[in-house]
Design a protein around this motif. Structure first.
Motif, PDB file in Angstrom:
ATOM      1  N   VAL A  37       0.835  -1.196   0.000  1.00  0.00           N
ATOM      2  CA  VAL A  37       0.000   0.000   0.000  1.00  0.00           C
ATOM      3  C   VAL A  37       0.873   1.251   0.000  1.00  0.00           C
ATOM      4  CG1 VAL A  37      -1.873  -1.136   1.258  1.00  0.00           C
ATOM      5  CG2 VAL A  37      -0.124   0.120   2.515  1.00  0.00           C
ATOM      6  N   ILE A  38       0.255   2.360  -0.295  1.00  0.00           N
ATOM      7  CA  ILE A  38       0.879   3.674  -0.102  1.00  0.00           C
ATOM      8  C   ILE A  38       0.196   4.278   1.113  1.00  0.00           C
ATOM      9  CG2 ILE A  38       1.283   5.966  -1.065  1.00  0.00           C
ATOM     10  CD1 ILE A  38       1.047   4.667  -3.859  1.00  0.00           C
ATOM     11  N   ALA A  39       1.016   4.604   2.120  1.00  0.00           N
ATOM     12  CA  ALA A  39       0.455   5.085   3.389  1.00  0.00           C
ATOM     13  C   ALA A  39       1.245   6.280   3.899  1.00  0.00           C
ATOM     14  CB  ALA A  39       0.489   3.970   4.431  1.00  0.00           C
ATOM     15  N   ARG A  40       0.569   7.108   4.664  1.00  0.00           N
ATOM     16  CA  ARG A  40       1.208   8.270   5.279  1.00  0.00           C
ATOM     17  C   ARG A  40       1.909   7.842   6.562  1.00  0.00           C
ATOM     18  NH1 ARG A  40      -2.811  12.491   5.437  1.00  0.00           N
ATOM     19  NH2 ARG A  40      -3.859  11.083   6.837  1.00  0.00           N
ATOM     20  N   ASN A  41       3.188   8.215   6.705  1.00  0.00           N
ATOM     21  CA  ASN A  41       3.947   7.930   7.916  1.00  0.00           C
ATOM     22  C   ASN A  41       3.773   9.115   8.863  1.00  0.00           C
ATOM     23  OD1 ASN A  41       5.903   7.645   9.913  1.00  0.00           O
ATOM     24  ND2 ASN A  41       7.370   6.695   8.547  1.00  0.00           N
ATOM     25  N   ILE A  42       3.069   8.890   9.967  1.00  0.00           N
ATOM     26  CA  ILE A  42       2.747  10.000  10.871  1.00  0.00           C
ATOM     27  C   ILE A  42       3.857  10.295  11.877  1.00  0.00           C
ATOM     28  CG2 ILE A  42       0.270   9.622  10.619  1.00  0.00           C
ATOM     29  CD1 ILE A  42       0.337   8.372  13.456  1.00  0.00           C
ATOM     30  N   GLU A  43       4.955   9.557  11.830  1.00  0.00           N
ATOM     31  CA  GLU A  43       6.065   9.840  12.742  1.00  0.00           C
ATOM     32  C   GLU A  43       6.761  11.147  12.386  1.00  0.00           C
ATOM     33  OE1 GLU A  43       7.869   5.790  14.524  1.00  0.00           O
ATOM     34  OE2 GLU A  43       8.381   6.168  12.444  1.00  0.00           O
ATOM     35  N   TYR A  44       6.639  11.588  11.159  1.00  0.00           N
ATOM     36  CA  TYR A  44       7.251  12.841  10.738  1.00  0.00           C
ATOM     37  C   TYR A  44       6.352  14.008  11.108  1.00  0.00           C
ATOM     38  CZ  TYR A  44      10.399   9.954   7.984  1.00  0.00           C
ATOM     39  OH  TYR A  44      11.321   9.032   7.597  1.00  0.00           O
ATOM     40  N   SER A  45       6.964  15.157  11.411  1.00  0.00           N
ATOM     41  CA  SER A  45       6.161  16.328  11.746  1.00  0.00           C
ATOM     42  C   SER A  45       5.410  16.825  10.517  1.00  0.00           C
ATOM     43  CB  SER A  45       7.038  17.438  12.327  1.00  0.00           C
ATOM     44  OG  SER A  45       8.040  17.809  11.410  1.00  0.00           O
ATOM     45  N   ASN A  46       5.964  16.583   9.342  1.00  0.00           N
ATOM     46  CA  ASN A  46       5.279  16.902   8.097  1.00  0.00           C
ATOM     47  C   ASN A  46       4.406  15.703   7.741  1.00  0.00           C
ATOM     48  OD1 ASN A  46       4.441  17.328   5.509  1.00  0.00           O
ATOM     49  ND2 ASN A  46       6.473  17.634   4.646  1.00  0.00           N
ATOM     50  N   PHE A  47       3.105  15.847   7.863  1.00  0.00           N
ATOM     51  CA  PHE A  47       2.205  14.720   7.667  1.00  0.00           C
ATOM     52  C   PHE A  47       2.019  14.334   6.206  1.00  0.00           C
ATOM     53  CE2 PHE A  47       1.257  13.775  11.858  1.00  0.00           C
ATOM     54  CZ  PHE A  47       1.094  14.937  12.578  1.00  0.00           C
ATOM     55  N   ASN A  48       2.780  14.905   5.313  1.00  0.00           N
ATOM     56  CA  ASN A  48       2.666  14.553   3.906  1.00  0.00           C
ATOM     57  C   ASN A  48       3.806  13.650   3.454  1.00  0.00           C
ATOM     58  OD1 ASN A  48       0.243  15.957   3.408  1.00  0.00           O
ATOM     59  ND2 ASN A  48       1.377  17.871   3.406  1.00  0.00           N
ATOM     60  N   VAL A  49       4.344  12.860   4.370  1.00  0.00           N
ATOM     61  CA  VAL A  49       5.380  11.889   4.033  1.00  0.00           C
ATOM     62  C   VAL A  49       4.688  10.552   3.787  1.00  0.00           C
ATOM     63  CG1 VAL A  49       7.417  10.651   4.863  1.00  0.00           C
ATOM     64  CG2 VAL A  49       7.122  13.086   5.380  1.00  0.00           C
ATOM     65  N   TYR A  50       4.757  10.087   2.548  1.00  0.00           N
ATOM     66  CA  TYR A  50       4.120   8.826   2.171  1.00  0.00           C
ATOM     67  C   TYR A  50       5.175   7.775   1.872  1.00  0.00           C
ATOM     68  CZ  TYR A  50      -0.399  11.059   2.016  1.00  0.00           C
ATOM     69  OH  TYR A  50      -1.551  11.704   2.373  1.00  0.00           O
ATOM     70  N   GLU A  51       4.858   6.548   2.199  1.00  0.00           N
ATOM     71  CA  GLU A  51       5.765   5.424   1.981  1.00  0.00           C
ATOM     72  C   GLU A  51       5.004   4.264   1.358  1.00  0.00           C
ATOM     73  OE1 GLU A  51       8.654   6.023   5.855  1.00  0.00           O
ATOM     74  OE2 GLU A  51       7.056   4.537   5.967  1.00  0.00           O
ATOM     75  N   ASN A  52       5.748   3.437   0.648  1.00  0.00           N
ATOM     76  CA  ASN A  52       5.204   2.144   0.251  1.00  0.00           C
ATOM     77  C   ASN A  52       5.407   1.210   1.436  1.00  0.00           C
ATOM     78  OD1 ASN A  52       5.620   3.477  -2.378  1.00  0.00           O
ATOM     79  ND2 ASN A  52       4.908   1.496  -3.139  1.00  0.00           N
ATOM     80  N   VAL A  53       4.354   0.543   1.836  1.00  0.00           N
ATOM     81  CA  VAL A  53       4.406  -0.372   2.975  1.00  0.00           C
ATOM     82  C   VAL A  53       3.995  -1.751   2.481  1.00  0.00           C
ATOM     83  CG1 VAL A  53       3.557  -0.860   5.295  1.00  0.00           C
ATOM     84  CG2 VAL A  53       3.728   1.513   4.513  1.00  0.00           C
ATOM     85  N   ILE A  54       4.819  -2.739   2.800  1.00  0.00           N
ATOM     86  CA  ILE A  54       4.497  -4.125   2.475  1.00  0.00           C
ATOM     87  C   ILE A  54       4.212  -4.839   3.783  1.00  0.00           C
ATOM     88  CG2 ILE A  54       5.333  -6.290   1.493  1.00  0.00           C
ATOM     89  CD1 ILE A  54       7.109  -4.561  -0.359  1.00  0.00           C
TER      90      ILE A  54
END
Length: 125
Positions: A37-54
């Protein structure tokens, strides 16, 4: 720390996730599901950081995925319900209600996975 806690710390409730790929093998000896999936990583202060997650799910107990005819990508528009019930991991990706903890309610979902184990990895887009 429990894997579900680590997962939620990094990806929150998995809201607005786009499914890129879903592979599965459901045989007696070996069964697994792999979801990318493509998901937002909320650990960053900038909430627009997206990652591919398997996410790899092992020893599948129950699995349901219903996609309407003509769909090309499925987006989880509600929060993902991630639980441990009776020692099993429960991922309800499209819950039909909030804060569901009963398996009979979770089974009404269009997309859920119940398994004995899971692992997840990610990489930046």
């Amino acid at each position: 720390m429990d894997k579900t806690v680590l997962f939620k710390k990094k990806y929150g409730s998995f809201c607005d996730v786009v499914i890129e790929r879903l592979n599965y093998k459901l045989e007696y000896i070996e069964n697994y599901i792999e979801l990318e999936v493509i998901a937002r990583n909320i650990e960053y202060s900038n909430f627009n950081v997206y990652e591919n997650v398997i996410i790899k799910f092992y020893k599948i107990k129950e699995f349901k995925f219903y996609e309407s005819k003509g769909s090309t990508n499925h987006i989880t528009v509600l929060d993902c319900n991630i639980l441990i019930i009776n020692g099993l991991y429960v991922f309800d990706f499209i819950p039909w209600g909030e804060n569901l903890t009963d398996l009979n309610d979770i089974r009404k979902s269009n997309f859920y996975i119940i398994c004995e184990d899971f692992e997840f990895t990610s990489f930046s887009r």
